[in-house]
Design a protein around this motif. Structure first.
Motif, short mmCIF file in Angstrom:
data_model
loop_
_atom_site.label_atom_id
_atom_site.label_comp_id
_atom_site.label_asym_id
_atom_site.label_seq_id
_atom_site.Cartn_x
_atom_site.Cartn_y
_atom_site.Cartn_z
N LYS A 189 0.81 -1.22 0.00
CA LYS A 189 0.00 0.00 0.00
C LYS A 189 0.84 1.27 0.00
O LYS A 189 0.33 2.36 0.19
N VAL A 225 -2.65 10.67 -1.60
CA VAL A 225 -3.77 9.83 -1.18
C VAL A 225 -3.94 10.02 0.33
O VAL A 225 -3.00 9.81 1.10
N ASP A 226 -5.15 10.45 0.73
CA ASP A 226 -5.44 10.71 2.15
C ASP A 226 -4.41 11.66 2.75
O ASP A 226 -3.94 11.45 3.88
N GLY A 227 -4.07 12.68 1.98
CA GLY A 227 -3.14 13.69 2.48
C GLY A 227 -1.69 13.27 2.48
O GLY A 227 -0.83 14.01 2.95
N LYS A 228 -1.39 12.09 1.91
CA LYS A 228 -0.02 11.57 1.93
C LYS A 228 0.49 11.38 0.51
O LYS A 228 -0.17 10.80 -0.34
N HIS A 236 0.72 3.55 -5.47
CA HIS A 236 -0.59 3.64 -6.10
C HIS A 236 -0.45 3.09 -7.52
O HIS A 236 0.50 3.41 -8.23
#
Length: 824
Positions: free
Chosen positions: A42, A65-68, A45
């Motif tokens: 994970k 993704v999700d702030g990362k 991406h």
């Protein structure tokens, strides 16, 4: 035990023609899990993108993704996604994935956090990226299990390969096929060669050698092939399956007495028992009938990706030079395939066209003309050295793949033309050029060569090889905190590039350690060999990191240290062997007593062989024991001893007597310290007896003794270690001090520069009055050579070794080193 008798074939092409399409995301995630571990699944991406005008493409990018921030891998199939991963690992993480037992070729010390500050990269690849020579499956892959195959398929995907040769398990199909034609077990057993020699039996060169095969192994290989195909097709690879070339057992003549069978010429000096089998003439109507039946059985077992390899005339010639006959022959080979798989493409190795005596341009054009251009692909098998496409107008319009052959028989040697590889595929300006390929006879050597070659599949400009090689060193060993050592490692690889990786293959690169012993052994012309002196200097620089603990734990560093130390010792052995022969010739031609000189040099040779074996035994990639153990483990029941014979015979005699001996020789622990040592001790002992007794060597008697020794070794079952012992870096450093730095010498030398010096009228160590010019020009190694020869009085900086006194003309810029003192 499975029943291999022929059953009625239920052939449904439409259900198998889609088998090469897998789930790209599942494929790349599986690879990440196997290569990097579950925790990285994970951390990336993954996105599937469309092809670029029918060509595979990949992208490396970043996203949030999700702030990362995280790296993004994009590709149109599993292979493209894997190629994106490899690009990211190499060029953003300074990592490397390469061949090596149990992952020992990998350097995967990924930075934390994963890099995300870079510009998007997009590359479009050549249409085809082919892999494997028909010989590779015998020289390198014959004993592999599914774990090793999974590792190789991952390596293929990472390097963009989308068209692998898939030859495993074909004997299952052939046995069904021959049984359906009425051949019995005895007929088939006499035809099938042993596992290590199947490549050449499949091509019609030999029969029966190392056989027979038993059903247990045949069935196991069938099951293995199914797994190989599943895994490669998941990535979207297009597998090239074996085609029907017409090579058949002679027993088939009994079943079809009215058909035309051509008796093949004997190959490799094998006699009629093991060679000279039969080719069903492709123009005979029976060819179509049998070809269709073969393809039906094949596709029923393994499906189809619509690519089939057939090499009807590998190292043999058609029965006629008539243009219409040649055209009809190739058309018949294609038609048999197309009758069963209308989408099928005929893939042919272009090796036969190296025989320019038969295959003139007119003959090639006639041969290729009858097959549609879109239904045939030619593998220009050795395009980097002997390109056929250039002299045939790009195979007269047939699609071709530019292939790198590079290696024959798995021979160890540090060589490869990186400058050519980094530019020539780009310069292959031809409308029928459709891809690049790797076609070495054996793998797991010179990884730098294959690393660069596969990058040429996505590059559209020539490579600055010097810069690339320096980066390669950092990727291979990882980030080195000591700046001096880091610079040394890069400089070492720069030197290797200049001295060794600017050379094509030459048989003269084979070490004399692994060659049948003789008094004189080929040329010593410096132009034929890599720059030994520069290699020694590269080894010095590489070993500057020998006491850095992190480096000692890096598998590629250990491998390279062993490999380059191995080469340095093998090169020095060649100089010692020349002195060995000259010491004997002093007696043979001059009647001089050279016994003491001969014994000193001979003992030094034996010690070098022993030391080399110890070095090789320290690394898992240089072990004869593993090769034999894998052979025995590949079968569970009664054929273990036969398979061990296959393993031993292939890397030594390659036959029974004067066939292609030492063609597939290896510098492996066990082989060096036992087999090669036995041969050299036999030869050295016989020569010493001649010196002591005042007689001359009976070379015929020696060869008979040697053949007896070799045959005996092939039949033995001595176990050799299959796991490494000792610390590679420590052993290599000790040998460096002994053979390169020459620490502990009790002899001193006086230097004289630009001056005349005295030698006798018979001035040189060479027998016939010409100077002996060594491979090495390294002063320390020259000291070693002079130290072990009691008649040596000195040498020059140009590598000329003297063994007497007299007069020599002044030589500007040349240093003379005169032997002074020997402490008793």
């Amino acid at each position: 035990m499975a029943n291999l008798s022929f059953f009625a074939v239920v052939f449904v092409l439409c259900t198998v023609s889609l088998c090469c399409k897998g789930d790209p995301i599942s494929a790349i995630q599986g690879l990440v899990n196997r290569l990097l571990g579950e925790k990285y699944l994970k951390r990336f991406h993954y996105e599937v993108i469309p092809q670029d005008q029918g060509m595979d493409a990949f992208e490396v990018d970043t996203t949030v993704v999700d702030g990362k921030a995280m790296p993004v891998l994009r590709g149109n199939n599993g292979v493209s996604l894997a190629t994106a991963l490899n690009y990211y690992l190499k060029y953003h993480c300074l990592c490397s994935v390469s061949w090596g037992v149990d992952g020992s070729g990998d350097q995967l010390n990924l930075p934390e956090p994963l890099p995300t500050k870079f510009n998007k990269v997009r590359h479009v690849m050549t249409k085809y990226r082919y892999y494997m020579n028909v010989c590779t499956v015998s020289y390198s892959m014959v004993w592999w299990d599914i774990d090793r195959w999974t590792r190789e398929i991952d390596w293929m995907a990472l390097n963009g390969i989308n068209m692998p040769l898939s030859f495993t398990g074909q004997e299952y199909v052939w046995k069904k096929f021959y049984s359906s034609l009425g051949l019995n077990e005895s007929d088939i057993n006499a035809y099938f060669s042993g596992p290590a020699f199947l490549a050449w039996q499949r091509m019609g060169n030999i029969k029966g050698w190392g056989g027979p095969l038993d059903d247990e192994w045949i069935v196991a290989q069938h099951d293995l092939q199914l797994q190989i195909l599943d895994k490669s097709r998941e990535f979207g690879m297009v597998n090239v399956l074996p085609g029907f070339a017409g090579h058949v057992p002679g027993a088939l003549k009994r079943q079809y007495p009215n058909s035309t069978f051509i008796n093949n010429a004997n190959w490799g000096h094998f006699n009629a028992t093991y060679s000279g089998d039969y080719l069903l003439e492709p123009t005979d109507p029976l060819f179509m009938e049998l070809g269709k039946k073969f393809y039906q059985i094949l596709i029923n077992e393994y499906g189809t990706d619509h690519m089939f390899n057939s090499d009807t005339y590998n190292e043999m010639q058609p029965s006629s030079h008539d243009p219409s006959f040649l055209a009809a022959t190739n058309k018949a080979i294609y038609d048999a395939m197309a009758a069963v798989d209308s989408e099928g493409i005929f893939v042919m190795q272009g090796w036969l066209f190296q025989n320019t005596g038969f295959w003139t341009n007119d003959a090639i054009k006639s041969f290729l003309s009858a097959v549609p251009n879109d239904k045939m692909i030619i593998l220009d098998l050795s395009a980097e050295q002997r390109p056929v496409w250039k002299r045939t107008e790009s195979f007269f319009g047939k699609p071709f793949i530019y292939c790198l052959l590079h290696n024959f028989g798995g021979m160890r040697g540090i060589y490869g033309n990186l400058d050519l590889i980094g530019s020539d595929p780009i310069a292959t300006a031809s409308a029928s050029f459709v891809g690049i390929g790797l076609t070495p006879e054996a793998i797991e050597q010179n990884p730098v060569v294959y690393d660069l070659m596969m990058e040429m599949a996505w590059r559209n400009e020539s490579v600055d090889v010097e810069s690339w090689v320096r980066q390669y060193a950092m990727r291979r060993y990882g980030n080195i905190s000591n700046p001096t050592v880091a610079a040394n490692l890069q400089t070492a690889w720069s030197m290797l590039h200049q001295c060794c990786y600017g050379h094509d293959f030459a048989w003269t690169l084979k070490s004399r350690i692994e060659t049948a012993p003789a008094i004189t052994m080929g040329t010593t012309d410096w132009d034929m060999f890599p720059n030994t002196t520069a290699m020694v200097e590269a080894l010095r620089l590489l070993l500057s990191g020998h006491n850095i603990r992190r480096l000692e734990e890096v598998g590629p560093y250990q491998y390279d240290i062993v490999d380059i130390t191995r080469q340095a010792i093998a090169n020095l052995f060649s100089d010692v062997q020349v002195m060995f022969g000259l010491a004997y010739q002093k007696w043979q031609f001059r009647n001089e007593n050279s016994t003491e000189e001969f014994m000193r040099i001979t003992n030094a040779m034996y010690k070098m062989i022993s030391d080399l074996d110890k070095l090789l035994a320290s690394n898992e990639n240089f072990l004869l024991g593993k090769w034999i153990e894998d052979a025995r483990d590949s079968v569970k029941l009664g054929s273990k001893n036969l398979f061990e014979f296959n393993a031993r015979n292939q890397v030594t005699m390659w036959g029974y007597h004067e066939n292609i001996e030492d063609y597939a020789s290896k510098q492996w622990a066990g082989l060096v310290g036992d087999y090669y040592m036995r041969r050299w001790k036999l030869f050295g002992g016989l020569m010493l007896a001649c010196l002591i007794n005042g007689s001359h060597l009976d070379f015929d008697a020696y060869e008979n003794e040697r053949f007896d020794l070799e045959n005996e070794w092939s039949m033995e079952h001595t176990r050799y270690p299959s796991k490494p012992s000792g610390r590679s870096i420590e052993i290599a450093y000790d040998l460096y001090e002994k053979y390169v730095a020459v620490q502990g010498s009790q002899i001193t030398y006086r230097e004289e520069q630009d001056s005349d010096f005295e030698v006798t009228p018979r001035q040189y160590i060479s027998l016939f009055g010409a100077n002996y010019k060594t491979w090495t020009k390294d002063v320390n190694q020259l000291m070693y050579l002079c130290d072990i020869n009691p008649t040596c009085v000195g040498f020059t900086s140009q590598g000329v070794v003297y063994n007497a006194t007299g007069t020599v003309v002044k030589s500007p810029n040349v240093i003379l080193y005169l032997k002074q003192t020997q402490v008793v």
